[in-house]
Design an enzyme around this catalytic site. Sequence first.
Site, PDB file in Angstrom:
ATOM      1  N   CYS A  10      49.380  64.123 -10.537  1.00  0.00           N
ATOM      2  CA  CYS A  10      48.032  64.884 -10.267  1.00  0.00           C
ATOM      3  C   CYS A  10      48.186  66.160 -10.785  1.00  0.00           C
ATOM      4  O   CYS A  10      48.892  66.955 -10.627  1.00  0.00           O
ATOM      5  CB  CYS A  10      47.626  65.122  -8.644  1.00  0.00           C
ATOM      6  SG  CYS A  10      46.307  66.125  -8.335  1.00  0.00           S
ATOM      7  N   SER A  11      47.241  66.517 -11.819  1.00  0.00           N
ATOM      8  CA  SER A  11      47.268  67.854 -12.480  1.00  0.00           C
ATOM      9  C   SER A  11      47.047  69.158 -11.463  1.00  0.00           C
ATOM     10  O   SER A  11      47.854  70.090 -11.708  1.00  0.00           O
ATOM     11  CB  SER A  11      46.170  67.998 -13.663  1.00  0.00           C
ATOM     12  OG  SER A  11      44.787  67.953 -12.964  1.00  0.00           O
TER      13      SER A  11
END
Length: 113
Positions: A10-11
């Site tokens: 997840c960025s």
Amino acid sequence: MTTLYHNPRCSKSRQALQLLEEEGETIEIIKYLETPPSHQELKQVIELLGIKPIALIRTNEAAWKENYKGKALTDDELIDAMIKYPKLIERPIAIKGTHAVIGRPPQKVLDIL
């Protein structure tokens, strides 16, 4: 020390981790997809966040839509759903002492320092 419930894919979670590292924070990383929290651990996190369990659920995930959407669930049933399908847990979550935040946007993790 800050505990970070982290999903490396997840960025937003990666950005939150980077922000904490830039602050020189000692971080305990919990990869909750690999090691889901227990019912009691998740209940404690929710209490620290000061929210209802439904507020921690990613309701756009397929697991939610396929298994739970439209059902009247108790708080304990919602917690059990997040344990069964950890992808449902909103991320990242940063905890320091008795303070916790959901890192959306990632800069919110700095609020607990």
